[in-house]
Design a protein around this motif. Structure first.
Motif, PDB file in Angstrom:
ATOM      1  N   ARG A 128       0.761  -1.262   0.158  1.00  0.00           N
ATOM      2  CA  ARG A 128       0.193   0.251  -0.394  1.00  0.00           C
ATOM      3  C   ARG A 128       0.712   1.380  -0.273  1.00  0.00           C
ATOM      4  N   TRP A 129       1.753   1.872   0.953  1.00  0.00           N
ATOM      5  CA  TRP A 129       2.711   2.445   0.936  1.00  0.00           C
ATOM      6  C   TRP A 129       3.438   2.927  -0.490  1.00  0.00           C
ATOM      7  N   LEU A 130       4.081   1.414  -0.951  1.00  0.00           N
ATOM      8  CA  LEU A 130       4.797   1.717  -1.956  1.00  0.00           C
ATOM      9  C   LEU A 130       3.821   1.942  -3.418  1.00  0.00           C
ATOM     10  N   GLY A 131       2.446   2.222  -2.577  1.00  0.00           N
ATOM     11  CA  GLY A 131       1.660   2.637  -4.316  1.00  0.00           C
ATOM     12  C   GLY A 131       1.467   4.413  -3.995  1.00  0.00           C
ATOM     13  N   LYS A 132       1.425   4.382  -2.859  1.00  0.00           N
ATOM     14  CA  LYS A 132       1.468   5.814  -2.318  1.00  0.00           C
ATOM     15  C   LYS A 132       2.900   6.340  -2.275  1.00  0.00           C
ATOM     16  N   TRP A 133       3.727   6.074  -3.049  1.00  0.00           N
ATOM     17  CA  TRP A 133       4.878   6.980  -2.942  1.00  0.00           C
ATOM     18  C   TRP A 133       5.470   6.742  -5.010  1.00  0.00           C
ATOM     19  N   ARG A 134       4.620   5.885  -5.260  1.00  0.00           N
ATOM     20  CA  ARG A 134       4.607   5.943  -6.906  1.00  0.00           C
ATOM     21  C   ARG A 134       4.034   6.659  -7.489  1.00  0.00           C
ATOM     22  N   GLY A 135       2.071   7.194  -6.764  1.00  0.00           N
ATOM     23  CA  GLY A 135       1.509   6.833  -7.128  1.00  0.00           C
ATOM     24  C   GLY A 135       1.361   9.252  -6.388  1.00  0.00           C
ATOM     25  N   GLU A 136       1.402   8.911  -5.363  1.00  0.00           N
ATOM     26  CA  GLU A 136       1.550  10.721  -5.086  1.00  0.00           C
ATOM     27  C   GLU A 136       2.540  10.971  -4.725  1.00  0.00           C
ATOM     28  N   GLY A 137       3.911  10.502  -4.972  1.00  0.00           N
ATOM     29  CA  GLY A 137       5.554  11.140  -4.753  1.00  0.00           C
ATOM     30  C   GLY A 137       5.853  11.084  -3.319  1.00  0.00           C
ATOM     31  N   LEU A 138       6.454  11.330  -2.800  1.00  0.00           N
ATOM     32  CA  LEU A 138       7.000  10.870  -1.658  1.00  0.00           C
ATOM     33  C   LEU A 138       6.751  11.543  -0.277  1.00  0.00           C
ATOM     34  N   ALA A 139       5.570  12.862  -0.811  1.00  0.00           N
ATOM     35  CA  ALA A 139       5.455  13.601  -0.267  1.00  0.00           C
ATOM     36  C   ALA A 139       4.320  12.961   1.049  1.00  0.00           C
ATOM     37  N   ALA A 140       3.750  11.793   0.497  1.00  0.00           N
ATOM     38  CA  ALA A 140       2.689  11.401   1.632  1.00  0.00           C
ATOM     39  C   ALA A 140       3.048  10.434   2.647  1.00  0.00           C
ATOM     40  N   VAL A 141       4.438   9.566   1.885  1.00  0.00           N
ATOM     41  CA  VAL A 141       5.407   8.807   3.145  1.00  0.00           C
ATOM     42  C   VAL A 141       6.459   9.462   4.037  1.00  0.00           C
ATOM     43  N   ARG A 142       6.483  11.078   3.651  1.00  0.00           N
ATOM     44  CA  ARG A 142       7.202  12.015   4.275  1.00  0.00           C
ATOM     45  C   ARG A 142       6.475  12.716   5.353  1.00  0.00           C
ATOM     46  N   ASP A 143       5.601  12.742   5.343  1.00  0.00           N
ATOM     47  CA  ASP A 143       4.295  13.252   6.033  1.00  0.00           C
ATOM     48  C   ASP A 143       4.355  12.356   7.233  1.00  0.00           C
ATOM     49  N   ARG A 144       3.375  10.962   6.467  1.00  0.00           N
ATOM     50  CA  ARG A 144       3.728  10.242   8.183  1.00  0.00           C
ATOM     51  C   ARG A 144       5.521   9.695   8.613  1.00  0.00           C
ATOM     52  N   TRP A 145       6.197   9.720   7.669  1.00  0.00           N
ATOM     53  CA  TRP A 145       7.325   9.038   8.421  1.00  0.00           C
ATOM     54  C   TRP A 145       7.204  10.176  10.069  1.00  0.00           C
ATOM     55  N   MET A 146       7.222  11.456   9.541  1.00  0.00           N
ATOM     56  CA  MET A 146       7.142  12.890  10.438  1.00  0.00           C
ATOM     57  C   MET A 146       6.293  12.381  11.502  1.00  0.00           C
ATOM     58  N   ALA A 147       4.952  12.337  11.341  1.00  0.00           N
ATOM     59  CA  ALA A 147       4.435  12.546  12.505  1.00  0.00           C
ATOM     60  C   ALA A 147       4.797  10.829  13.331  1.00  0.00           C
ATOM     61  N   ARG A 148       5.123   9.945  12.920  1.00  0.00           N
ATOM     62  CA  ARG A 148       5.808   8.539  13.714  1.00  0.00           C
ATOM     63  C   ARG A 148       6.909   8.900  14.306  1.00  0.00           C
ATOM     64  N   ALA A 149       8.175   9.964  13.887  1.00  0.00           N
ATOM     65  CA  ALA A 149       9.314   9.838  14.282  1.00  0.00           C
ATOM     66  C   ALA A 149       9.418  11.158  16.163  1.00  0.00           C
ATOM     67  N   HIS A 150      10.640  11.079  16.072  1.00  0.00           N
ATOM     68  CA  HIS A 150      10.597  11.613  17.598  1.00  0.00           C
ATOM     69  C   HIS A 150      10.799  13.450  17.221  1.00  0.00           C
ATOM     70  N   PRO A 151       9.593  14.058  18.071  1.00  0.00           N
ATOM     71  CA  PRO A 151       9.561  15.542  18.022  1.00  0.00           C
ATOM     72  C   PRO A 151      10.887  16.292  16.798  1.00  0.00           C
ATOM     73  N   PRO A 152      11.202  17.356  16.574  1.00  0.00           N
ATOM     74  CA  PRO A 152      11.518  18.833  15.913  1.00  0.00           C
ATOM     75  C   PRO A 152      11.861  18.335  17.606  1.00  0.00           C
ATOM     76  N   GLY A 153      13.316  19.439  17.796  1.00  0.00           N
ATOM     77  CA  GLY A 153      14.272  19.948  18.673  1.00  0.00           C
ATOM     78  C   GLY A 153      14.497  18.762  19.366  1.00  0.00           C
ATOM     79  N   THR A 154      14.408  17.219  19.163  1.00  0.00           N
ATOM     80  CA  THR A 154      14.983  16.035  19.814  1.00  0.00           C
ATOM     81  C   THR A 154      16.494  16.199  19.471  1.00  0.00           C
ATOM     82  N   ALA A 155      17.098  16.164  20.166  1.00  0.00           N
ATOM     83  CA  ALA A 155      19.243  15.991  20.270  1.00  0.00           C
ATOM     84  C   ALA A 155      19.442  14.748  19.281  1.00  0.00           C
ATOM     85  N   LEU A 156      20.361  14.874  18.846  1.00  0.00           N
ATOM     86  CA  LEU A 156      20.573  13.915  17.735  1.00  0.00           C
ATOM     87  C   LEU A 156      21.607  14.070  17.416  1.00  0.00           C
ATOM     88  N   THR A 157      23.027  12.922  18.057  1.00  0.00           N
ATOM     89  CA  THR A 157      24.142  13.317  16.712  1.00  0.00           C
ATOM     90  C   THR A 157      24.260  12.341  15.418  1.00  0.00           C
TER      91      THR A 157
END
Length: 232
Positions: free
Chosen positions: A161-190
């Protein structure tokens, strides 16, 4: 979907099958791997009861950048794990690590051979290593018992299903989902870059190509295209 009792590496097997013309959508799962690999050539220990599986994607001319399949794999895996564990309990860490209570639950390895991208998934369902340079965990350690075959059905459906979105809608939909499920902005990283340089900063966002953007102490930003990322 094929299942074997033991193999060296499901990724290596699918690379060989891709060379013979095997189609997109093929999945191979092994009960045990004897030569499993993680990113940057790390050994992936493979006891019985965990998931070791790979799938094949055939690139098409209009596809987004192949490297962004790492994000497709990540959001599909997060969705599959959440189906058993419950929503909101796991976090994504760039580019495709899945963390449960801050510990590493899985690994994803992408390899290319011609027009074929092989995506390997290792998920700690029943067991987790204790001798890594980072803390690991498993679903079983959190009271969740999952059969590898059942988990793979859930994962493969979501990945398609996500492969179909990647092909049909481009990366934006996948990136938005990734951001929604990732550590929040401001998280300290190395970010430990391939040349060994370490870059510290605060998670800002992903750019349009899926690269990691860190906000630096001087107020500037740094775009990370490759490397190992650690929570500070």
């Amino acid at each position: 979907m094929r299942v074997v009792a033991e193999t060296g590496s499901t990724n290596a097997d699918l690379i060989a099958l891709a060379a013979t013309g095997s189609p997109e959508g093929l999945w191979l799962r092994a009960e045990r791997q004897t030569s499993g690999r993680g990113r940057q050539g790390r050994e992936w220990v493979s006891p019985l009861g965990n998931l070791y599986a790979s799938t094949l994607v055939r690139l098409r001319p209009a596809d987004p950048a192949p490297a962004t399949l790492a994000l497709v794999a990540a959001v599909a895996l997060e969705e599959a794990v959440s189906a058993y564990l419950g929503a909101g309990r796991v976090q994504l860490k760039w580019p495709n690590d899945l963390l449960l209570a801050g510990a590493k639950l899985s690994g994803i390895l992408l390899e290319r051979s011609g027009d074929a991208i092989i995506i390997g998934f290792g998920v700690n369902l029943a067991h987790h290593p204790t001798d890594l340079d980072r803390v690991a965990t498993s679903l079983a350690a959190h009271g969740v018992s999952v059969d590898p075959d059942d988990f793979l059905v859930t994962l493969s459906d979501g990945f398609a299903r996500w492969l179909g979105k990647w092909r049909g809608e481009g990366l934006a939909a996948v990136r938005d989902r990734w951001m929604a499920r990732a550590h929040p902005p401001g998280t300290a990283l190395t970010a430990r870059l391939p040349d060994g340089v370490a870059v510290e900063g605060l998670f800002d966002r992903l750019d349009g190509d899926g690269a990691l953007i860190l906000r630096l102490a001087d107020g500037g930003t740094r775009v990370i295209h490759a490397g190992d990322v650690f929570l500070i």
